[in-house]
Design a protein around this motif. Structure first.
Motif: not given
Ligand code: ADP
Ligand code: ZN
Ligand code: MG
Length: 644
Positions: A541-545, A549-556, A567-573, A576-580
């Motif tokens: 639901m974020s316009e920028k990203l 689903a950035l937490d797809a790997a989490l639940g499993k 998880n396999d997020r980059s620092d940059e992502t 961006q999440i924090d900003m959004e």
């Protein structure tokens, strides 16, 4: 304050334990022996006492009496010599134990002729009774001690025996003959799809031959999935009840109890016992406790858990489809289950049990009202309407709390008002009237709640306010209860945005009115931050990203708990999440501030009324809105009952 409804604790269904071994036989025997010894020694003493009634004479006197022919007969018992004289008097004497009586008399120079004149009988007492008498003083205390220890050990058996009974399955058994414990489908309201799927299982258990003859492969395992309190355990028992087969149940958490290897042997035991009484159902409750994904390394690689899980898999592979044994398992965390469990031939059937909808809720309430006298004014459909998001267990709890309220006020019938109060109690915890706010706190709380209520009433996608209160409940100082008219399964971005703004209403009002912020808003902030983060990382639901689903790997792999670096997020992502998230919250903050600024007069009016009466119901609240030119919403949507 914001609090989400928390599902009430699921009631455990009582079931009988598989009978434990009785008290050991030899202990009972030992007690009996001890009593016998006490009695016999008492008898011996009494006997002795009776003996001593007779005149006691020295052995030399007795010998001379025999020599003079005064004695008619003699009986010897142990060391006691009893002589009957010609004049019918009886005298006793003592001899040495070791030597025989005749030997003794010889020592007193009696001739054989003199001796043969008296009749000598040797009593039995030198035997059994003598030894009892000798040993009793020694044995009785020992036996008493043993008895006491045995008695004490029985007291702590509940705790202590567990250590001895490992390996035995600890399963509970509900036999089909047990009318009291038996549950049927009619006792489970709603859950229609689940019931119709399980009907097939019932059919098979009732008549396995029919299926086997035609070559059908019957499922071995059925996994019941659903939120806690939705009636999974109840439904599993109903399957056994309908089919009329024994129901063996054990909870996953019970496996993970003590020593390594116990879980596995318990599993083996359980299946063995169940097979003997097939057709039967084995029910593993809360299987996620043992059936989590193996080998993630998270949680320290619990050996016990893995061994138990392996054993369950081995057992399920081991029995033949025609053995008429069906394994049901329940979980509210299907996402964390090991893939090996859900492979074909294991738990390959899955039955989902949803939270009850309005009609189901009314049915559940009706079931739990069966044995309760209801007043004429009770309308369960209204109660069902006001309880979206509550599970079957919560609803059972509502009926129960209603009965408790009525009983406490010494009434014979439950009224509608009792039930309405119970809903709030189940959703929020009990009122704490004793927790008195001081004047300042009361003012702050009133403005805080008024802020929530005002923002909720002005924003188009927030759900309508049902009640505002500044009576503390659970941990909340006050609360605003907003309820949708109908359950919905989906929520939209617009609704979430309004939700966040409304959650900020309390914070904004406090700041604007008092120029300061209290800790009362901390829970609101937590909830709205989590929601904003979910919007960005889970719902796209974020316009920028965008739609990702950035937490797809989490639940499993991480049991649904976000673990940093897992998880396999980059620092940059991440940045961006924090900003959004900040952006979403910032916008909502502005929206809430604008509304409260614009309608400051209404805010004051609501707060004033709250300070005065402490609780405002929906009708009264809407009167205040209308008086200030705000049209109350008549919107009928949004999924959860939530409190702000
Ligand atoms: P779960 O195992 O899903 O957590 P339970 O089966 O233990 O839930 O349910 C707890 C209690 O809630 C049940 O004993 C029953 O009293 C009540 N309950 C739950 N769902 C229903 C339902 N559909 N119909 C009737 N009672 C229900
Ligand atoms: Zn709040
Ligand atoms: Mg359960």
């Amino acid at each position: 304050m914001t609090a989400k409804k928390n599902a009430g604790g699921a009631k455990k269904t009582p079931a009988q334990k598989v009978p434990p071994q009785g008290p050991s036989m030899w202990m009972q025997f030992a007690i009996a022996l001890a009593i016998f010894l006490v009695l016999s020694s008492a008898y011996s003493l009494a006997h002795e006492y009776v003996f001593s009634e007779n005149e006691e004479v020295p052995l030399s006197k007795l010998a001379s009496d025999i020599a003079s022919g005064l004695v008619v007969s003699i009986s010897v018992e142990g060391s006691t010599v009893k002589a009957t004289y010609a004049d019918e008097s009886v005298k006793t004497s003592k001899k040495e134990l070791e030597t025989s009586f005749t030997e003794t008399l010889k020592n007193y120079d009696l001739t054989p002729e003199q001796m043969s004149a008296v009749e000598v009988t040797i009593g039995e007492e030198g035997g059994v009774r003598f030894w009892f008498f000798q040993l009793a003083p020694l044995l009785v205390p020992i036996l008493l001690l043993v008895g006491i220890i045995w008695y004490l050990s029985r007291q702590v058996r509940g705790a202590g025996m567990q250590a001895f009974s490992f390996g035995r399955s600890m399963a509970r058994l509900v036999s089909p003959e047990d009318e009291v414990q038996r549950v049927m489908f009619r006792d489970v309201a709603g859950a229609k799809e689940a019931k119709s799927e399980l009907l097939e299982i019932v059919d098979f258990l009732k008549n396995p031959k029919k299926f086997i003859q035609i070559g059908a492969r019957i499922p071995k395992g059925v996994l019941l999935m659903g939120a806690s309190g939705t009636g999974k355990t109840l439904l599993a028992r109903a399957v056994a009840g309908e089919a009329g087969v024994p129901f063996f149940s054990i909870s996953g958490s019970e496996f993970v109890e003590m020593f390594v290897g116990v879980g596995a042997s318990r599993t083996r035991d359980l299946f063995q016992t169940a097979k003997k009484s097939s057709p039967a159902i084995v029910f593993i409750d809360e299987i996620d406790a043992v059936g989590r994904v193996r080998g993630t390394g998270v949680g320290g690689g619990n050996d016990e858990r893995e061994q138990t899980l392996n054993q369950i898999l081995v057992e399920m592979d081991g029995f033949e489809p025609n053995e008429a044994l069906i394994v049901l398992a329940a979980t509210n965390r299907p996402d964390v289950l090991d893939p090996a469990l859900v492979r074909p031939g294991r738990f390959d059937r899955r039955v989902v049990i949803d939270l009850p909808d309005r009609k189901d809720r009314e049915e559940i309430l009706t079931i739990h009202a069966r044995k309760k006298p209801l007043g004429a004014d009770v309308n369960l459909s209204v109660i069902a309407e006001r309880t979206p998001g509550l599970s079957g267990a919560d609803l059972a709890n509502v009926m129960n709390e209603g009965a408790i309220l009525a009983a406490r006020e010494n009434r014979k019938e439950i009224t509608q008002y009792d039930l309405v109060r119970s809903i709030e109690k189940v959703m929020l915890g009990p009122e704490r009237r004793s927790h008195v706010l001081n004047k300042k706190e009361k003012e702050i709380t009133a403005y805080h709640e008024a802020g929530h209520a005002l923002v909720a009433s002005v924003l188009p996608y927030a759900d309508p306010v049902h009640k505002i209160s500044i009576i503390s409940r659970g941990r909340a100082a006050g609360y605003t209860l907003k309820l949708p008219f109908e359950d919905r399964r989906m929520q939209s971005r617009r609704e979430f945005l309004d939700d966040i703004a409304m959650s900020l209403g309390g914070y904004v009002a406090e700041k604007m009115v008092f120029g300061d912020i209290t800790t009362g808003a901390s829970n609101d902030l937590q909830v709205l931050s989590a929601l904003a983060r979910d919007m960005v990382t889970r719902y796209g639901m974020s316009e920028k990203l965008g739609p990702i689903a950035l937490d797809a790997a989490l639940g499993k792999t991480l049991f649904g708990q976000g673990i940093e670096g897992g998880n396999d997020r980059s620092d940059e992502t991440a940045e961006q999440i924090d900003m959004e998230v900040k952006l979403l919250i910032g916008n909502a903050h502005k929206k809430a501030t604008d509304i409260i600024k614009k309608h400051r007069k209404v805010l004051d009016a609501i707060a004033k009324k709250l300070i005065e009466v402490e609780t405002i119901e929906r009708d009264e609240f809407e009167k205040i809105l209308i008086a200030n030119g705000i049209t109350p919403k008549r919107k009928e949507d949004i999924e959860h009952a939530s409190l702000v």
